[in-house]
Design an enzyme around this catalytic site. Structure first.
Site, PDB file in Angstrom:
ATOM      1  N   THR A 100      45.276  64.591  62.265  1.00  9.36           N
ATOM      2  CA  THR A 100      46.569  65.262  62.114  1.00  9.36           C
ATOM      3  C   THR A 100      47.668  64.246  61.835  1.00  9.36           C
ATOM      4  OG1 THR A 100      45.904  67.088  63.564  1.00  9.36           O
ATOM      5  CG2 THR A 100      48.269  66.746  63.252  1.00  9.36           C
ATOM      6  N   THR A 101      47.683  63.158  62.599  1.00  7.28           N
ATOM      7  CA  THR A 101      48.672  62.098  62.379  1.00  7.28           C
ATOM      8  C   THR A 101      48.501  61.477  61.003  1.00  7.28           C
ATOM      9  OG1 THR A 101      48.778  61.605  64.744  1.00  7.28           O
ATOM     10  CG2 THR A 101      49.540  59.895  63.239  1.00  7.28           C
ATOM     11  N   ARG A 140      44.902  69.395  54.672  1.00  6.96           N
ATOM     12  CA  ARG A 140      45.451  70.463  55.512  1.00  6.96           C
ATOM     13  C   ARG A 140      46.945  70.656  55.267  1.00  6.96           C
ATOM     14  NH1 ARG A 140      45.947  69.682  62.091  1.00  6.96           N
ATOM     15  NH2 ARG A 140      47.342  71.436  62.518  1.00  6.96           N
ATOM     16  N   TRP A 145      43.852  74.926  54.677  1.00  9.13           N
ATOM     17  CA  TRP A 145      42.398  74.953  54.888  1.00  9.13           C
ATOM     18  C   TRP A 145      41.736  75.800  53.794  1.00  9.13           C
ATOM     19  CZ3 TRP A 145      41.337  71.261  58.074  1.00  9.13           C
ATOM     20  CH2 TRP A 145      42.122  71.010  59.198  1.00  9.13           C
ATOM     21  N   HIS A 150      38.614  72.923  59.036  1.00  9.31           N
ATOM     22  CA  HIS A 150      37.872  71.672  59.235  1.00  9.31           C
ATOM     23  C   HIS A 150      36.556  71.671  58.444  1.00  9.31           C
ATOM     24  CE1 HIS A 150      40.398  69.648  62.181  1.00  9.31           C
ATOM     25  NE2 HIS A 150      40.575  70.815  62.783  1.00  9.31           N
ATOM     26  N   TRP A 204      38.115  76.895  67.133  1.00  8.34           N
ATOM     27  CA  TRP A 204      37.711  76.651  65.734  1.00  8.34           C
ATOM     28  C   TRP A 204      36.678  77.691  65.279  1.00  8.34           C
ATOM     29  CZ3 TRP A 204      37.214  71.780  68.670  1.00  8.34           C
ATOM     30  CH2 TRP A 204      38.373  71.007  68.602  1.00  8.34           C
ATOM     31  N   ALA A 324      38.642  58.359  78.618  1.00  7.50           N
ATOM     32  CA  ALA A 324      38.520  59.695  79.209  1.00  7.50           C
ATOM     33  C   ALA A 324      39.740  60.558  78.945  1.00  7.50           C
ATOM     34  CB  ALA A 324      38.293  59.569  80.709  1.00  7.50           C
TER      35      ALA A 324
END
Length: 411
Positions: A100-101, A140, A145, A150, A204, A324
């Site tokens: 996304t970034t 995107r 899309w 994705h 998704w 994590a």
């Protein structure tokens, strides 16, 4: 006697004044440098350092040990991307890899002749070529899309040409050239990030998973949960689902699924299926125009810029986070995640080595070219100095006086 003393005092005063002038000038220059120095270059026009000279990128590790052999053709990756022609960049966005970034960088942060038109409140930007109203970017944030949420390598390679032909009819011109790009991430970090995302309600479930002209049946791709989503699931529940597409997601999304019967697990034995998927993912990754690694943002920026000869306006930022994702995970759990993502672990190890070798190769090549340019400039300068000078002396020119005597006499 008095005249001698007066003359002595005058000379001392003049010398003292000269010392004060020199000291004051030195202090002034030091202060000036402190304020203006970082942005100044004495050899650069206007006193500013050209952007290309600002080395934002990390120095390659001279002690890096290569794990795999890659021929030079796999390391060069310098393309003639023709934005005014028919070339298209296609971004394969794998979940939770920082896509996304990176996707926003592509539409908002690339220095372009005609920037993408991104308007507030709209999810997509218009990225037209400088010479006509056709898109040069399939992603995107530019086309949406269009091949499914994705979409993976199998879907994109079969879908993108048709979508763009419907949007921008080719007519009689030459066919488009597609440059596929993607980002990869450390598999454990990516897996934990996907679990947290699913835990918050992401599904998704609108992804198509199109392969060989059809979507998978419920028997081929059973759901891991009942209901609308899997929000609130524990990490153990997430790991226990044998049909979880988070397992080895990066290999699956980069491989040609047609080779293994798509999502039909009975098509070939599991061990052979796994090996075919891994080798296909490696092959397709090598064949891509560019790939970056989430853990190496500046190097990713560098390789993209050198590959496509495009520059970003603002440098990429590296946001270091724990594996994590802010959750305490013990070593046994990490090992279990690595086992569930064994194919991704192997792919990432391979990709990381190729990435580092490409970066080292590019930096070494640039340094070599810079040394050659410097050498040519020195030779040119020396040849100019060696030329005979026949300038006649200017009439009436007075020989230069000693600088110290001249300054003292002025005082």
């Amino acid at each position: 006697m008095r005249r001698r003393r007066a003359g002595g005092r005058t000379m001392v005063e003049r010398a003292s004044k000269f010392v004060l002038v020199v000291a004051g000038s030195a202090c002034f220059m030091l202060i000036l440098y402190q304020y203006a120095g970082p942005g100044l270059s004495l050899g650069a026009p206007g006193g500013r350092v050209p952007p290309d000279d600002l080395d934002l990128f990390p120095t390659p590790d001279p002690h890096y040990e290569k794990k795999y052999y890659f021929p030079v053709r796999e390391l060069e990756r310098s393309l003639r991307f023709d934005m005014k022609g028919d070339d298209v960049i296609v971004f394969l966005h794998i979940q939770k890899t920082g896509g996304t970034t990176f996707g926003r960088h592509l539409v908002q942060n690339v220095r372009l002749e005609v920037p993408c038109d991104c308007r507030p409140g709209q999810k997509k930007c218009t990225c037209y070529r400088p010479n006509r109203r056709e898109t040069w970017l399939f992603s995107r944030f530019s086309t949406g899309w269009s091949c499914g949420l994705h979409a993976d390598w199998t879907e994109l390679t079969n879908c993108v040409p048709g979508v763009l032909d419907r949007r921008d009819p080719a007519g009689l011109r030459s066919p488009r050239k597609f440059y596929y790009i993607t980002l990869l991430r450390d598999p454990v970090s990516r897996y934990l990030s996907e679990w947290r995302h699913v835990q918050r309600g992401a599904t998704w479930k609108t992804s198509l998973h199109m392969c060989d002209g059809r979507t998978p049946t419920p028997e081929e791709l059973p759901p891991c949960y009942e209901g609308t989503d899997w929000s609130g699931c524990t990490l153990q529940e997430f790991m226990d689902c044998p049909y979880n597409l988070a397992n080895n997601r990066q290999v699956r999304m980069l491989a040609d699924l047609s080779l293994v019967g798509c999502y039909n697990l009975s098509f070939i034995p599991e061990s052979k299926r796994a090996q075919l998927l891994l080798e296909s993912a490696k092959k397709n990754l090598r064949g891509m125009a560019f790939f970056g690694l989430t853990e190496f943002q500046r190097k990713t920026q560098y390789l993209f810029e050198r590959t496509f000869n495009l520059k970003f306006i603002r440098p990429f930022m590296q946001y270091n986070s724990t594996r994590a994702g802010g959750v305490e995970v013990d070593e046994d759990t990490i090992r279990h995640i690595e086992e569930l993502n064994d194919l991704d672990m192997q792919l990432y190890d391979y990709a990381k080595d190729l990435f580092q070798q490409r970066y080292q190769y590019k930096r070494q090549l640039e340094r070599r070219e810079q040394r050659l340019r410097n050498r040519e400039e020195r030779l040119l300068h020396r040849s100019k100095e060696a030329l005979p000078r026949e300038d006649p002396e200017e009439p009436g020119r007075v020989p230069t006086e000693d600088y110290m005597s001249h300054i003292i006499e002025k005082w």
